[in-house]
Design a protein around this motif. Structure first.
Motif, mmCIF file in Angstrom:
data_model
loop_
_atom_site.group_PDB
_atom_site.id
_atom_site.type_symbol
_atom_site.label_atom_id
_atom_site.label_comp_id
_atom_site.label_asym_id
_atom_site.label_seq_id
_atom_site.Cartn_x
_atom_site.Cartn_y
_atom_site.Cartn_z
ATOM 1 N N CYS A 11 79.285 155.546 -50.712
ATOM 2 C CA CYS A 11 77.985 155.373 -51.350
ATOM 3 C C CYS A 11 77.793 153.903 -51.698
ATOM 4 O O CYS A 11 78.759 153.159 -51.860
ATOM 5 C CB CYS A 11 77.884 156.187 -52.637
ATOM 6 N N MET A 12 76.538 153.501 -51.853
ATOM 7 C CA MET A 12 76.208 152.173 -52.332
ATOM 8 C C MET A 12 75.403 152.303 -53.623
ATOM 9 O O MET A 12 74.412 153.044 -53.666
ATOM 10 C CB MET A 12 75.394 151.395 -51.305
ATOM 11 N N LEU A 13 75.828 151.597 -54.662
ATOM 12 C CA LEU A 13 75.070 151.520 -55.900
ATOM 13 C C LEU A 13 74.396 150.163 -55.972
ATOM 14 O O LEU A 13 75.026 149.132 -55.699
ATOM 15 C CB LEU A 13 75.981 151.688 -57.115
ATOM 16 N N LYS A 14 73.138 150.145 -56.339
ATOM 17 C CA LYS A 14 72.429 148.891 -56.588
ATOM 18 C C LYS A 14 72.121 148.825 -58.080
ATOM 19 O O LYS A 14 71.352 149.645 -58.604
ATOM 20 C CB LYS A 14 71.144 148.811 -55.777
ATOM 21 N N VAL A 15 72.747 147.863 -58.750
ATOM 22 C CA VAL A 15 72.589 147.702 -60.197
ATOM 23 C C VAL A 15 72.316 146.234 -60.482
ATOM 24 O O VAL A 15 73.140 145.368 -60.153
ATOM 25 C CB VAL A 15 73.857 148.130 -60.959
ATOM 26 N N HIS A 16 71.147 145.933 -61.072
ATOM 27 C CA HIS A 16 70.807 144.545 -61.399
ATOM 28 C C HIS A 16 70.953 143.618 -60.193
ATOM 29 O O HIS A 16 71.539 142.531 -60.287
ATOM 30 C CB HIS A 16 71.669 144.034 -62.554
ATOM 31 N N GLU A 17 70.468 144.064 -59.057
ATOM 32 C CA GLU A 17 70.518 143.280 -57.810
ATOM 33 C C GLU A 17 71.932 143.032 -57.301
ATOM 34 O O GLU A 17 72.140 142.214 -56.396
ATOM 35 C CB GLU A 17 69.778 141.947 -57.965
ATOM 36 N N LYS A 18 72.911 143.733 -57.869
ATOM 37 C CA LYS A 18 74.277 143.696 -57.361
ATOM 38 C C LYS A 18 74.523 144.965 -56.550
ATOM 39 O O LYS A 18 74.101 146.055 -56.951
ATOM 40 C CB LYS A 18 75.298 143.598 -58.500
ATOM 41 N N TYR A 19 75.222 144.818 -55.425
ATOM 42 C CA TYR A 19 75.461 145.935 -54.519
ATOM 43 C C TYR A 19 76.939 146.310 -54.547
ATOM 44 O O TYR A 19 77.800 145.492 -54.206
ATOM 45 C CB TYR A 19 75.029 145.563 -53.107
ATOM 46 N N LEU A 20 77.210 147.551 -54.974
ATOM 47 C CA LEU A 20 78.573 148.049 -55.116
ATOM 48 C C LEU A 20 78.803 149.141 -54.070
ATOM 49 O O LEU A 20 78.168 150.202 -54.127
ATOM 50 C CB LEU A 20 78.792 148.645 -56.513
ATOM 51 N N LEU A 21 79.690 148.894 -53.138
ATOM 52 C CA LEU A 21 80.009 149.873 -52.100
ATOM 53 C C LEU A 21 81.265 150.642 -52.497
ATOM 54 O O LEU A 21 82.282 150.037 -52.838
ATOM 55 C CB LEU A 21 80.225 149.164 -50.763
ATOM 56 N N ILE A 22 81.184 151.954 -52.431
ATOM 57 C CA ILE A 22 82.294 152.817 -52.843
ATOM 58 C C ILE A 22 82.976 153.399 -51.615
ATOM 59 O O ILE A 22 82.327 153.964 -50.729
ATOM 60 C CB ILE A 22 81.780 153.965 -53.742
ATOM 61 N N ASP A 23 84.298 153.243 -51.531
ATOM 62 C CA ASP A 23 85.148 153.917 -50.547
ATOM 63 C C ASP A 23 84.590 153.879 -49.118
ATOM 64 O O ASP A 23 84.236 154.918 -48.542
ATOM 65 C CB ASP A 23 85.374 155.366 -50.971
ATOM 66 N N PRO A 24 84.538 152.688 -48.501
ATOM 67 C CA PRO A 24 83.925 152.580 -47.169
ATOM 68 C C PRO A 24 84.718 153.260 -46.063
ATOM 69 O O PRO A 24 85.837 152.872 -45.747
ATOM 70 C CB PRO A 24 83.861 151.063 -46.943
ATOM 71 N N PHE A 25 84.114 154.267 -45.476
ATOM 72 C CA PHE A 25 84.688 155.018 -44.345
ATOM 73 C C PHE A 25 83.580 155.200 -43.330
ATOM 74 O O PHE A 25 82.811 156.163 -43.387
ATOM 75 C CB PHE A 25 85.224 156.365 -44.836
ATOM 76 N N LEU A 26 83.484 154.247 -42.387
ATOM 77 C CA LEU A 26 82.369 154.222 -41.457
ATOM 78 C C LEU A 26 82.824 154.088 -40.010
ATOM 79 O O LEU A 26 82.496 154.920 -39.169
ATOM 80 C CB LEU A 26 81.424 153.068 -41.826
ATOM 81 N N SER A 27 83.582 153.049 -39.698
ATOM 82 C CA SER A 27 83.930 152.764 -38.303
ATOM 83 C C SER A 27 84.782 153.857 -37.676
ATOM 84 O O SER A 27 84.730 154.063 -36.465
ATOM 85 C CB SER A 27 84.641 151.411 -38.199
ATOM 86 N N GLU A 28 85.566 154.573 -38.470
ATOM 87 C CA GLU A 28 86.393 155.663 -37.956
ATOM 88 C C GLU A 28 85.848 157.036 -38.348
ATOM 89 O O GLU A 28 86.485 158.055 -38.118
ATOM 90 C CB GLU A 28 87.833 155.505 -38.460
ATOM 91 N N ASN A 29 84.661 157.041 -38.908
ATOM 92 C CA ASN A 29 84.022 158.272 -39.359
ATOM 93 C C ASN A 29 83.291 158.918 -38.173
ATOM 94 O O ASN A 29 82.448 158.283 -37.548
ATOM 95 C CB ASN A 29 83.032 157.933 -40.476
ATOM 96 N N PRO A 30 83.587 160.169 -37.835
ATOM 97 C CA PRO A 30 82.927 160.809 -36.684
ATOM 98 C C PRO A 30 81.415 160.879 -36.816
ATOM 99 O O PRO A 30 80.701 160.933 -35.805
ATOM 100 C CB PRO A 30 83.549 162.209 -36.653
ATOM 101 N N ILE A 31 80.896 160.842 -38.031
ATOM 102 C CA ILE A 31 79.458 160.907 -38.234
ATOM 103 C C ILE A 31 78.783 159.595 -37.829
ATOM 104 O O ILE A 31 77.587 159.566 -37.512
ATOM 105 C CB ILE A 31 79.151 161.268 -39.700
ATOM 106 N N PHE A 32 79.541 158.500 -37.809
ATOM 107 C CA PHE A 32 78.997 157.193 -37.430
ATOM 108 C C PHE A 32 79.492 156.737 -36.066
ATOM 109 O O PHE A 32 79.467 155.548 -35.772
ATOM 110 C CB PHE A 32 79.361 156.146 -38.487
ATOM 111 N N ARG A 33 79.926 157.647 -35.244
ATOM 112 C CA ARG A 33 80.467 157.297 -33.937
ATOM 113 C C ARG A 33 79.447 156.483 -33.126
ATOM 114 O O ARG A 33 78.278 156.830 -33.027
ATOM 115 C CB ARG A 33 80.850 158.563 -33.169
ATOM 116 N N ASN A 34 79.921 155.353 -32.586
ATOM 117 C CA ASN A 34 79.123 154.460 -31.731
ATOM 118 C C ASN A 34 77.981 153.756 -32.462
ATOM 119 O O ASN A 34 77.093 153.178 -31.830
ATOM 120 C CB ASN A 34 78.541 155.228 -30.532
ATOM 121 N N GLU A 35 77.985 153.761 -33.785
ATOM 122 C CA GLU A 35 76.970 153.029 -34.538
ATOM 123 C C GLU A 35 77.521 151.687 -34.997
ATOM 124 O O GLU A 35 78.710 151.546 -35.278
ATOM 125 C CB GLU A 35 76.503 153.841 -35.759
#
Length: 228
Positions: A11-35
């Motif tokens: 997830c990404m939280l946006k607080v006071h124009e700061k961006y906090l990314l939680i537990d990044p699982f994308l490049s090896e995530n089957p839901i994001f395959r080839n993205e």
């Protein structure tokens, strides 16, 4: 405050124009395959890591090479692991709130395990309690329901709890409902479900079960955002 759900526990939280990314699982995530995962983010200021399992940390090095000046916040062992790779980190542990430009953050207990793919010990698994003047959020990380969750609302009322609901490795729906009672939390964002076959759920039934308890279970599609 805005919360964007990508998949799994990312997830990404946006607080006071700061961006906090939680537990990044994308490049090896089957839901994001080839993205192209870089198209997902214009900016990342912080990465928060709850524990060391690959489905929560696999893109830390990829993202910190792409985006400048990211600060990784996690427990001491995980922070030390990435610091040795030249990544800027802030190591914390179970204890007091720590102030950051976006608010104050507390590392919270979790009942799980924590190890990197290479076998390196990942320290105590945890979650995060985030207090801001835009509201308070609890990010449980991977955990079963634990009685210590009763302590969390004593620090302040929650606007949102982010809880795993897929079962097998974490809480399932019924345990997440119990956890929400402990947390005195009426609005829950469900995560850690449907990414793999063994954590698939009936989403409609899950939301009905929360509704019967007077609570709202929010299940977002990939890339969708809520404001709290």
């Amino acid at each position: 405050m805005k919360v964007t759900f990508f998949s799994h526990s990312t997830c990404m939280l946006k607080v006071h124009e700061k961006y906090l990314l939680i537990d990044p699982f994308l490049s090896e995530n089957p839901i994001f395959r080839n993205e192209n995962v870089f198209k997902l983010f214009k900016k990342i200021d912080y990465i928060l890591l709850t524990h060391a399992h690959y489905d929560h940390v696999c893109d830390v090095e990829l993202l910190t090479r792409k985006y400048n000046n990211i600060l990784v916040i996690s427990n001491y062992e995980i922070s030390n692991y990435f610091n040795k790779k030249g990544i800027k980190t802030c190591g914390i542990n179970y204890g007091s709130f720590i102030s950051f430009p976006f608010g104050k953050l507390k590392y919270i207990w979790a009942a799980h395990s924590s190890v990197f793919n290479d076998g390196t010990y990942g320290g105590n698994p945890g979650g995060f309690l985030l207090h801001t003047d835009e509201g308070n959020i609890y990010i449980s990380g991977d955990t079963s329901v634990i009685y210590e969750m009763n302590l969390i609302p004593t620090f302040g009322k929650l606007k949102l709890s982010i809880l795993p609901i897929g079962g097998k490795y974490t809480m399932d729906v019924e345990e997440a409902i119990i956890a929400s009672d402990f947390l005195k939390s009426e609005k829950i964002l469900g995560v850690h479900y449907d990414t793999f076959e063994d954590i698939r759920i009936d989403k409609e039934q899950a939301q009905k079960r929360f509704f019967k308890k007077g609570k709202e279970l929010i299940l977002l599609e990939k890339g969708k955002t809520i404001c709290i």
